[in-house]
Design a protein around this motif. Structure first.
Motif, PDB file in Angstrom:
ATOM      1  N   LYS A   1      20.416  51.533  36.024  1.00  0.00           N
ATOM      2  CA  LYS A   1      20.445  52.950  36.389  1.00  0.00           C
ATOM      3  C   LYS A   1      21.582  53.248  37.373  1.00  0.00           C
ATOM      4  N   CYS A   2      21.804  52.338  38.300  1.00  0.00           N
ATOM      5  CA  CYS A   2      22.903  52.523  39.260  1.00  0.00           C
ATOM      6  C   CYS A   2      24.248  52.493  38.551  1.00  0.00           C
ATOM      7  N   SER A   3      24.415  51.589  37.603  1.00  0.00           N
ATOM      8  CA  SER A   3      25.668  51.501  36.843  1.00  0.00           C
ATOM      9  C   SER A   3      25.897  52.779  36.045  1.00  0.00           C
ATOM     10  N   GLU A   4      24.834  53.280  35.414  1.00  0.00           N
ATOM     11  CA  GLU A   4      24.951  54.524  34.652  1.00  0.00           C
ATOM     12  C   GLU A   4      25.348  55.686  35.568  1.00  0.00           C
ATOM     13  N   TYR A   5      24.777  55.710  36.747  1.00  0.00           N
ATOM     14  CA  TYR A   5      25.076  56.786  37.687  1.00  0.00           C
ATOM     15  C   TYR A   5      26.527  56.724  38.141  1.00  0.00           C
ATOM     16  N   MET A   6      27.019  55.527  38.449  1.00  0.00           N
ATOM     17  CA  MET A   6      28.384  55.382  38.925  1.00  0.00           C
ATOM     18  C   MET A   6      29.404  55.731  37.834  1.00  0.00           C
ATOM     19  N   VAL A   7      29.069  55.434  36.575  1.00  0.00           N
ATOM     20  CA  VAL A   7      29.966  55.793  35.468  1.00  0.00           C
ATOM     21  C   VAL A   7      29.995  57.309  35.283  1.00  0.00           C
ATOM     22  N   ALA A   8      28.822  57.925  35.376  1.00  0.00           N
ATOM     23  CA  ALA A   8      28.739  59.370  35.188  1.00  0.00           C
ATOM     24  C   ALA A   8      29.274  60.150  36.384  1.00  0.00           C
ATOM     25  N   HIS A   9      29.257  59.548  37.572  1.00  0.00           N
ATOM     26  CA  HIS A   9      29.722  60.221  38.787  1.00  0.00           C
ATOM     27  C   HIS A   9      30.680  59.301  39.553  1.00  0.00           C
TER      28      HIS A   9
ATOM     29  N   ASP B   1      33.120  59.838  41.361  1.00  0.00           N
ATOM     30  CA  ASP B   1      33.546  60.329  42.678  1.00  0.00           C
ATOM     31  C   ASP B   1      32.399  60.403  43.670  1.00  0.00           C
ATOM     32  N   HIS B   2      31.226  59.842  43.293  1.00  0.00           N
ATOM     33  CA  HIS B   2      30.081  59.840  44.186  1.00  0.00           C
ATOM     34  C   HIS B   2      29.657  58.394  44.488  1.00  0.00           C
ATOM     35  N   LYS B   3      28.920  58.256  45.556  1.00  0.00           N
ATOM     36  CA  LYS B   3      28.308  56.968  45.867  1.00  0.00           C
ATOM     37  C   LYS B   3      26.795  57.138  45.916  1.00  0.00           C
ATOM     38  N   ILE B   4      26.100  56.045  45.809  1.00  0.00           N
ATOM     39  CA  ILE B   4      24.639  56.096  45.888  1.00  0.00           C
ATOM     40  C   ILE B   4      24.255  56.246  47.354  1.00  0.00           C
TER      41      ILE B   4
ATOM     42  N   ASN C   1      21.483  58.695  50.275  1.00  0.00           N
ATOM     43  CA  ASN C   1      20.100  59.118  50.509  1.00  0.00           C
ATOM     44  C   ASN C   1      19.645  60.223  49.560  1.00  0.00           C
ATOM     45  N   GLN C   2      20.578  60.973  49.018  1.00  0.00           N
ATOM     46  CA  GLN C   2      20.232  62.043  48.100  1.00  0.00           C
ATOM     47  C   GLN C   2      20.058  61.549  46.662  1.00  0.00           C
ATOM     48  N   SER C   3      20.857  60.598  46.255  1.00  0.00           N
ATOM     49  CA  SER C   3      20.797  60.124  44.868  1.00  0.00           C
ATOM     50  C   SER C   3      19.832  58.959  44.671  1.00  0.00           C
ATOM     51  N   TRP C   4      19.576  58.165  45.718  1.00  0.00           N
ATOM     52  CA  TRP C   4      18.767  56.962  45.554  1.00  0.00           C
ATOM     53  C   TRP C   4      17.326  57.223  45.102  1.00  0.00           C
ATOM     54  N   PRO C   5      16.593  58.188  45.672  1.00  0.00           N
ATOM     55  CA  PRO C   5      15.198  58.359  45.258  1.00  0.00           C
ATOM     56  C   PRO C   5      15.022  58.574  43.756  1.00  0.00           C
ATOM     57  N   ALA C   6      15.898  59.379  43.136  1.00  0.00           N
ATOM     58  CA  ALA C   6      15.783  59.622  41.698  1.00  0.00           C
ATOM     59  C   ALA C   6      16.100  58.355  40.908  1.00  0.00           C
ATOM     60  N   LEU C   7      17.069  57.582  41.351  1.00  0.00           N
ATOM     61  CA  LEU C   7      17.401  56.324  40.677  1.00  0.00           C
ATOM     62  C   LEU C   7      16.238  55.346  40.764  1.00  0.00           C
ATOM     63  N   PHE C   8      15.628  55.290  41.930  1.00  0.00           N
ATOM     64  CA  PHE C   8      14.475  54.399  42.101  1.00  0.00           C
ATOM     65  C   PHE C   8      13.307  54.844  41.232  1.00  0.00           C
ATOM     66  N   ALA C   9      13.059  56.148  41.167  1.00  0.00           N
ATOM     67  CA  ALA C   9      11.953  56.667  40.375  1.00  0.00           C
ATOM     68  C   ALA C   9      12.134  56.339  38.895  1.00  0.00           C
ATOM     69  N   SER C  10      13.341  56.539  38.368  1.00  0.00           N
ATOM     70  CA  SER C  10      13.574  56.281  36.949  1.00  0.00           C
ATOM     71  C   SER C  10      13.513  54.793  36.636  1.00  0.00           C
ATOM     72  N   SER C  11      14.002  53.949  37.533  1.00  0.00           N
ATOM     73  CA  SER C  11      13.962  52.510  37.294  1.00  0.00           C
ATOM     74  C   SER C  11      12.544  51.977  37.430  1.00  0.00           C
ATOM     75  N   LEU C  12      11.748  52.560  38.322  1.00  0.00           N
ATOM     76  CA  LEU C  12      10.357  52.136  38.478  1.00  0.00           C
ATOM     77  C   LEU C  12       9.560  52.457  37.216  1.00  0.00           C
ATOM     78  N   GLU C  13       9.800  53.633  36.674  1.00  0.00           N
ATOM     79  CA  GLU C  13       9.087  54.042  35.459  1.00  0.00           C
ATOM     80  C   GLU C  13       9.462  53.159  34.277  1.00  0.00           C
ATOM     81  N   ALA C  14      10.752  52.767  34.209  1.00  0.00           N
ATOM     82  CA  ALA C  14      11.212  51.959  33.071  1.00  0.00           C
ATOM     83  C   ALA C  14      10.909  50.479  33.251  1.00  0.00           C
ATOM     84  N   GLY C  15      10.947  49.995  34.493  1.00  0.00           N
ATOM     85  CA  GLY C  15      10.835  48.559  34.730  1.00  0.00           C
ATOM     86  C   GLY C  15       9.434  48.030  34.913  1.00  0.00           C
ATOM     87  N   VAL C  16       8.500  48.913  35.255  1.00  0.00           N
ATOM     88  CA  VAL C  16       7.122  48.482  35.488  1.00  0.00           C
ATOM     89  C   VAL C  16       6.260  48.953  34.319  1.00  0.00           C
ATOM     90  N   SER C  17       5.940  48.053  33.431  1.00  0.00           N
ATOM     91  CA  SER C  17       5.158  48.404  32.252  1.00  0.00           C
ATOM     92  C   SER C  17       3.768  47.774  32.341  1.00  0.00           C
TER      93      SER C  17
END
Length: 231
Positions: free
Chosen positions: A123-131, A133-136, A138-154
């Motif tokens: 998810k972090c790699s996808e974010y950096m490719v799409a943005h 000019d941005h870095k990960i 305090n504003q971007s991290w919570p959403a990245l964590f939420a999406s990775s938690l949903e995908a990684g914990v089955s």
């Protein structure tokens, strides 16, 4: 918090800070549902936060209709007086894993953290490719964590973690003979004729027996839910 019978997780995120104002820079609304946010000067786990997690993450979201066994590692924040008293009052049986055994007996280490880390990195790699000019932050991290938690914990990963550790279904023979061998001093291979460390085997066996005793409460009632937590 993860239960062996269902996919259930209630994360607590600890940020660096001294007051609630330290949360102002975080996009808390983008974190996973029911996330509990806390702060600590060095963003470390401590006794007060351990009790805070137990009361506001565990007790609020666990099923309270029958006996439960909560399995924790041996961190000091898991054994504070406030946490244990709250567990006793709620009829929650706490089982603390002995030191140096979590690589065999902690379900999250076995089958959850690896996939979670893999999905988070993706998810972090996808974010950096799409943005680019941005870095990960305090504003971007919570959403990245939420999406990775949903995908990684089955549910499959959670169930297989309890199975891999021999916790549920109960299997005290899950650890092979290599798990009882003596440590290799300075990386020097042990002699081929060395005998297994019977003291270590007895130690792990006693852990399983203690866990089995925790499953069957003294009044004859059977624990119906097992929960494992990592703080």
């Amino acid at each position: 918090m993860w239960e062996c019978h269902r996919c259930s997780f209630t994360p607590m995120i600890v940020v660096k800070g001294k007051t609630y104002k330290s949360l102002n820079s975080w996009a808390v609304k983008n974190s996973p549902p029911h996330t509990v946010w806390a702060w600590q000067p060095k963003a470390l786990m401590e006794n007060v936060l351990g009790e805070h997690w137990f009361r506001n993450c565990f007790l609020k979201h666990c099923r309270r209709t029958h006996l439960q066994l909560l399995i924790l590692d041996g961190h000091s924040s898991h054994e504070s007086l406030g946490l244990l008293e709250a567990a006793k009052a709620a009829t929650i049986h706490v089982f603390s894993l002995p030191p140096h055994t979590t690589h065999y007996l902690q379900p999250l280490d076995k089958t959850v953290f690896g996939p979670l880390k893999k999905h988070y990195n993706a998810k972090c790699s996808e974010y950096m490719v799409a943005h680019p000019d941005h870095k990960i932050d305090n504003q971007s991290w919570p959403a990245l964590f939420a999406s990775s938690l949903e995908a990684g914990v089955s549910p499959a990963n959670l169930i297989s973690g309890f199975q891999a550790c021999g916790i549920y279904p109960f299997n005290p023979n899950i650890i092979g003979e290599h798990g009882y061998a003596p440590s290799l001093a300075l990386g020097v291979p042990a002699p081929s004729n060395i005998s297994q460390n019977t003291d270590s085997k007895k130690y792990i066996t006693d852990v399983f027996l203690g866990m089995q005793a925790a499953f069957q409460i003294t009044d004859g009632s059977q624990v119906n839910d097992l929960t494992v937590a990592a703080l």
